[in-house]
Enzyme design. Sequence first.
Site, PDB file in Angstrom:
ATOM      1  N   GLU A 133      43.550  54.290  65.218  1.00 27.15           N
ATOM      2  CA  GLU A 133      43.976  54.991  63.681  1.00 27.15           C
ATOM      3  C   GLU A 133      44.037  56.108  63.329  1.00 27.15           C
ATOM      4  O   GLU A 133      45.157  56.746  64.738  1.00 27.15           O
ATOM      5  CB  GLU A 133      41.957  54.950  63.627  1.00 27.15           C
ATOM      6  CG  GLU A 133      41.328  53.522  63.330  1.00 27.15           C
ATOM      7  CD  GLU A 133      39.764  53.988  62.238  1.00 27.15           C
ATOM      8  OE1 GLU A 133      39.111  52.843  62.800  1.00 27.15           O
ATOM      9  OE2 GLU A 133      39.051  55.409  63.051  1.00 27.15           O
ATOM     10  N   HIS A 176      38.433  54.309  57.514  1.00 31.80           N
ATOM     11  CA  HIS A 176      37.163  54.699  57.934  1.00 31.80           C
ATOM     12  C   HIS A 176      35.978  55.833  57.736  1.00 31.80           C
ATOM     13  O   HIS A 176      35.999  57.208  58.284  1.00 31.80           O
ATOM     14  CB  HIS A 176      37.609  55.373  59.955  1.00 31.80           C
ATOM     15  CG  HIS A 176      36.100  55.505  60.707  1.00 31.80           C
ATOM     16  ND1 HIS A 176      36.882  54.752  61.676  1.00 31.80           N
ATOM     17  CD2 HIS A 176      35.277  55.022  60.856  1.00 31.80           C
ATOM     18  CE1 HIS A 176      35.882  54.677  62.735  1.00 31.80           C
ATOM     19  NE2 HIS A 176      34.491  54.720  61.601  1.00 31.80           N
ATOM     20  N   ASP A 214      36.943  49.012  56.896  1.00 36.34           N
ATOM     21  CA  ASP A 214      37.188  50.208  57.164  1.00 36.34           C
ATOM     22  C   ASP A 214      37.282  50.800  58.647  1.00 36.34           C
ATOM     23  O   ASP A 214      37.646  52.217  58.560  1.00 36.34           O
ATOM     24  CB  ASP A 214      35.613  50.513  56.681  1.00 36.34           C
ATOM     25  CG  ASP A 214      35.391  52.036  56.651  1.00 36.34           C
ATOM     26  OD1 ASP A 214      35.769  53.071  55.950  1.00 36.34           O
ATOM     27  OD2 ASP A 214      34.506  52.887  57.362  1.00 36.34           O
ATOM     28  N   ALA A 240      32.167  48.990  60.906  1.00 33.91           N
ATOM     29  CA  ALA A 240      31.086  49.223  61.861  1.00 33.91           C
ATOM     30  C   ALA A 240      32.398  49.032  62.547  1.00 33.91           C
ATOM     31  O   ALA A 240      32.825  50.375  63.020  1.00 33.91           O
ATOM     32  CB  ALA A 240      30.419  47.573  62.727  1.00 33.91           C
ATOM     33  N   ARG A 241      32.710  48.216  63.585  1.00 37.32           N
ATOM     34  CA  ARG A 241      34.158  48.896  65.014  1.00 37.32           C
ATOM     35  C   ARG A 241      34.700  47.676  65.079  1.00 37.32           C
ATOM     36  O   ARG A 241      34.563  46.662  64.706  1.00 37.32           O
ATOM     37  CB  ARG A 241      33.168  49.631  65.704  1.00 37.32           C
ATOM     38  CG  ARG A 241      32.595  50.189  66.100  1.00 37.32           C
ATOM     39  CD  ARG A 241      32.538  51.224  66.034  1.00 37.32           C
ATOM     40  NE  ARG A 241      32.372  52.235  66.245  1.00 37.32           N
ATOM     41  CZ  ARG A 241      31.568  53.312  65.541  1.00 37.32           C
ATOM     42  NH1 ARG A 241      31.827  53.136  64.046  1.00 37.32           N
ATOM     43  NH2 ARG A 241      30.139  54.555  65.346  1.00 37.32           N
TER      44      ARG A 241
END
Length: 365
Positions: free
Chosen positions: A311, A330, A306, A279-280
């Site tokens: 990032e 991600h 993920d 998700a986040r």
Amino acid sequence: MSATHGHPAPCRVLVVDPALGEQALTELTALSALGLVPTVNLRRVTDPALRARIEADWDTVDFDGFSEEELTRRLEDEGRGYQAFKCHAGIPLTRNVLERATAGGLRRRLVLVGRAAAGSDTFDHAAAQRLGVAIRMAPGANAAAVAELTVSLMLDALRGIARRDRDLRGGSWSAAVEGLPASSLDGARVGLVGSGAVARRTAELVRAFGAEVWVFGSPRFTRERAADWPGRRVQTLADVLAGCDVVSVHVPASVETEGLIGAEELRLMRPGSVLINTARASVVREEALDRALRDPASGPSRAAVDVFESEGARFSSVLADNPYCTLSPHVAGTTRVAMRTASHRLIEEFARFVNETGLVARASR
């Protein structure tokens, strides 16, 4: 192009990152058909042939769309400005960027921004509303893709697929078969934190494996809405964390969800359980998850993530050297089908906005 007699000022759209592959040409052609004249950022277009085809038909630039200052300068474009903006990555449309892109001294004022994705947490929604900038997205377009990777990560965490591969490549059969027999989705109880399109699709997939599903949803996830779900609605986050073998997070980034799962919540999870976060990053505290995974007496024994606080080229995470966590860069929603669908849906949203507001007609006056 300047506005002269017979040559009205075009309605310009800055495409910070076009769709992938040949879909980029379809997307740019569709924007042009709406009367939006694209300027295309080539920074993330790596195929030389595709770059050449884009350069042949549209104006191009090359800049780092993740840099707030570079993005702002491009949107201002030495006073020419843009009416519209399109991206599919997490580009930082902050208050400062939006204020400068809507400043009175610009020939064109930004009025429409869109992201070919489900979320827009890197956009300042409050500033956009105050400045009269409409935000459009493509919700649900990548739900199937994210759910697919979510289930893949569940299977890897339960079955040790990546670890066993590494052990075999290292020449150790005995290490590769450690921990057998493995856990599985068949007969497991999977808890979903969130009740949107991704959670719904994930529920459908894990049910096919023979898992039982529990769902802790938003306030909108009422008994009536839950009635046709392939899972059981539960009342609290604690119910899901304490009662499930696998917990998967599917909520957007918001003030309400920031730090939703930290050290205290992780301690509620069953010994030997698994946590998945596609998700986040802000929802599950990385430091807390790292500590919980390293403590056999506290929380989950495996995790797969993920999404990260830092990032891209600046990636860093305390989880990077955690042997109990599988990392993914991600990419949950990055499939050809998902990105094509997201591009199509965003173009439809842009078309609706153009038709309802007369944007192109106003720009040509």
